[in-house]
Enzyme design. Structure first.
Site, PDB file in Angstrom:
ATOM      1  N   VAL A   1       0.841  -1.188   0.000  1.00 28.90           N
ATOM      2  CA  VAL A   1       0.000   0.000   0.000  1.00 28.90           C
ATOM      3  C   VAL A   1       0.881   1.245   0.000  1.00 28.90           C
ATOM      4  O   VAL A   1       1.838   1.337   0.779  1.00 28.90           O
ATOM      5  CB  VAL A   1      -0.941   0.021   1.225  1.00 28.90           C
ATOM      6  CG1 VAL A   1      -1.876   1.223   1.146  1.00 28.90           C
ATOM      7  CG2 VAL A   1      -1.750  -1.267   1.303  1.00 28.90           C
TER       8      VAL A   1
ATOM      9  N   ASP B   1     -12.374 -11.235   8.471  1.00 27.92           N
ATOM     10  CA  ASP B   1     -11.093 -10.854   9.083  1.00 27.92           C
ATOM     11  C   ASP B   1     -11.229  -9.546   9.852  1.00 27.92           C
ATOM     12  O   ASP B   1     -10.424  -8.617   9.690  1.00 27.92           O
ATOM     13  CB  ASP B   1     -10.001 -10.734   8.017  1.00 27.92           C
ATOM     14  CG  ASP B   1      -8.599 -10.670   8.630  1.00 27.92           C
ATOM     15  OD1 ASP B   1      -8.439 -11.082   9.794  1.00 27.92           O
ATOM     16  OD2 ASP B   1      -7.665 -10.209   7.935  1.00 27.92           O
TER      17      ASP B   1
END
Length: 473
Positions: free
Chosen positions: A35, A141
Site C-alpha cells: 500500500v 477478518d
C-alpha cells in the site's frame, strides 16, 4: 510496445497509474499486497494505492467494496486498475490511522477511553458490519487494525480480501439490486438504483483501467427473516489466512491459489437453481487467530456471518480492557484460552457441536471452574459484560446481530456515544510493531508440522472410530 513477460510487482512502472497519481512512500505491506500513499494529480486529493498480488483476493475486495459503496462506515474505493499481465491496484480513500492504534494510545491516557468514546467506536463498527451482513457479505477478518479511522473520527471497515458474498436459498442474482445506504446510525435504508459511468480504455502501454466502477457481479440481498440462511455460491474458496501482522490498509492482502485462466472479467458467482445442499464448502482457515470464532478453530466449513459477530465480541472486549481478550499463540492455545474463560464446549451449550470436523479429534481436560468474562473485564458494568456475552457465545445461532446490538440498552443510555468529532484520534498511524507479532498472528498451521503442540505440556493420543484423538491436559 509488448507487455512485460512477467509481473512488474511495482505500480511505479505503470503509466496508466503514474499519469493520474503521484506516488509517495509505501505505508503498509502484507504478504501479498503493498500500500502506497499517493496524490491524485487532478485535484490533489490524498489516496491510498493498494497493489494486490493475488487474483482471488483482489476480486473479492473489489466486489465487496462496490456492493458497500454507499455505506459511510466502509472504506471508499475510488477506482481500480487491472490488466492481465499486472496486479490489481485499488485506489482507496486515505485513512491515517486505525482502531488498533487508538487502543495502544489509550493505554497511555490517564483514564483510558471514556464510555462515550467506547460507545461511538462500537456504534460505527456495528453500522459497518450491519451493512455487510444485510448485503450478504461476511468480512471474515475483522480486527482492530482493519478498522481504519479518518482525521474527523469516522471509522471504516477495510481489507475485504478475505470477504465472501453469500446468498440465501431462493434468492438469485439481481441486476437491479439497490445499494445499501446508512441514513442514520440506527436506521438502515435502501437507496435508489445506482448509476455508474463504466470506462474501459486501453492506455498507451496497453493497460486497462476502470473508473467509477460498476460491480463485477450483483449479489442477492438477504432479507430480514431469520429463516434465510446464508450459503456460498463461489467454489474458489481456499485457505487464505496469511502473516499480515498489523499493517491494515494501510491494508493487507491475502493469498490463495487461483486457476491460471481466472482472469479479470471472467470471475462470477454461479447461481445454482438446483439443490442448495450441494454448495462447495468454505475454508475454516480465515481471519486472524485472536479474533477467530470457535467453529473455525474446530474446522467448520459451513459457517455464516456469525463468525464476524464473534470477532466483534473480541474487539469490543479489547476496547473495554485495552488488551486482547484471547491472545493465543497457536490454534490449540487459542481454543484453550477460550475454554478456560467460557467453560467446556458440549452439546448442552451448543447443540450440534459434536459434528464439527475436529471436535472428536482434539479434546481438552474438563474445565472445572471457568474464569468467566466477569473476571476478564474487571470494573466493567453488568450491561457491558452482558453486551460481550451476547457475542461471545459458543452457539453461533445465539449471537446477537449487529442491528440487535445497535438497539441494545447499553448503547442507548447515558452516557451516550460522543460525536465523532469529539473522539481522540492519534496524530498519525503508528509505525511500531504491535504486540500482535507476525508469528502470533500467523494463520493456518502446517498439517505436517507439530509446532502447535509446543509448550502445551503432556498430550495423550489415542485411536478412535474417527481416526485419532489428541487430549491436552
Amino acid at each position: 510496445m509488448d507487455p512485460p513477460s512477467t509481473k512488474s510487482w511495482s505500480i511505479h512502472t505503470r503509466k496508466e497509474i503514474t499519469n493520474k497519481y503521484e506516488i509517495f512512500n509505501r505505508i503498509g505491506a502484507g504478504a501479498y499486497s503493498d500500500v502506497y500513499k499517493a496524490r491524485r494529480r487532478s485535484d490533489s486529493v490524498t489516496v491510498a494505492l493498494k497493489e494486490v498480488h493475488d487474483y482471488q483476493s483482489a476480486f473479492r475486495e473489489i466486489e465487496a467494496l462496490q456492493t458497500l459503496q454507499h455505506c459511510p462506515n466502509v472504506v471508499v474505493l475510488h477506482e481500480y486498475f487491472w490488466r492481465e499481465d499486472e496486479d490489481a491496484v485499488l485506489v482507496l480513500e486515505y485513512l491515517p490511522t486505525d482502531l488498533g492504534c487508538v487502543i495502544r494510545e489509550a493505554k497511555k491516557w490517564e483514564n483510558g477511553l471514556s464510555l462515550g468514546e467506547i460507545k461511538r467506536w462500537m456504534v460505527q463498527i456495528l453500522c459497518g458490519v450491519d451493512a455487510c451482513h444485510r448485503n450478504s457479505i461476511v468480512h471474515r477478518d475483522l480486527k482492530p487494525s482493519n478498522l481504519l479511522i479518518s482525521d474527523d473520527g469516522v471509522l471504516k471497515l477495510a481489507d475485504f480480501g478475505q470477504a465472501r458474498i453469500l446468498l440465501a436459498p431462493g434468492f438469485v442474482a439481481n441486476d437491479n439490486q439497490q445499494p445499501y445506504v446508512q441514513s442514520s446510525p440506527y436506521q438502515p435504508t435502501m437507496a435508489g438504483p445506482s448509476h455508474f459511468k463504466h470506462i474501459s480504455d486501453a492506455s498507451s502501454d496497453g493497460g486497462l483501467f476502470m473508473e467509477d466502477p460498476v460491480s463485477l457481479v450483483q449479489a442477492a440481498r438477504v432479507g430480514e427473516s431469520e429463516e434465510h440462511r446464508f450459503r456460498s455460491f463461489d467454489d474458489t474458496d481456499k485457505d487464505s489466512n496469511i502473516q499480515d501482522g498489523d499493517t491494515s490498509c494501510l491494508a493487507t492482502g491475502t493469498m490463495s491459489n487461483v486457476e491460471e485462466d481466472l482472469l479479470p472479467g471472467t470471475y462470477s458467482y454461479d447461481v445454482d437453481d438446483g439443490e442448495h445442499d450441494n454448495f462447495p464448502p468454505l475454508t475454516s482457515c480465515v481471519g486472524t487467530r485472536w479474533y477467530r470464532a470457535p467453529e473455525l478453530l474446530y474446522g467448520s466449513t459451513s459457517y455464516g456471518p456469525e463468525i464476524d459477530l464473534w470477532s466483534l465480541g473480541c474487539i469490543f472486549a479489547e476496547l473495554l480492557r485495552l488488551e486482547p481478550l484471547f491472545p493465543g499463540n497457536a490454534d490449540i492455545d487459542q481454543l484453550g484460552r477460550i475454554l478456560n474463560v467460557l467453560g467446556n464446549l458440549t452439546e448442552e451449550v451448543w447443540p450440534g457441536c459434536a459434528d464439527l470436523p475436529d471436535y472428536k479429534i482434539i479434546s481438552f481436560g474438563k474445565v472445572e471452574k471457568p474464569i468467566g468474562l466477569e473476571a476478564c473485564l474487571p470494573n466493567r458494568s453488568t450491561d457491558e459484560i452482558l453486551l460481550i456475552k451476547k457475542l461471545l457465545c459458543f452457539d453461533p445461532a445465539g449471537r446477537a446481530t449487529a442491528m440487535e446490538l445497535l438497539h441494545d440498552k447499553y448503547l442507548n443510555e447515558d452516557p451516550l456515544p460522543v460525536p465523532p468529532s469529539e473522539l481522540r484520534i492519534p496524530s498519525k498511524h503508528s509505525s511500531d510493531q504491535d504486540e500482535d507479532s507476525l508469528d502470533e498472528l500467523s494463520g493456518c498451521r502446517d498439517p505436517n508440522s507439530d509446532s502447535d503442540f509446543d509448550d502445551f505440556g503432556p498430550t495423550k493420543v489415542s485411536t478412535t472410530e474417527h481416526g485419532f484423538s489428541i487430549q491436552f491436559s
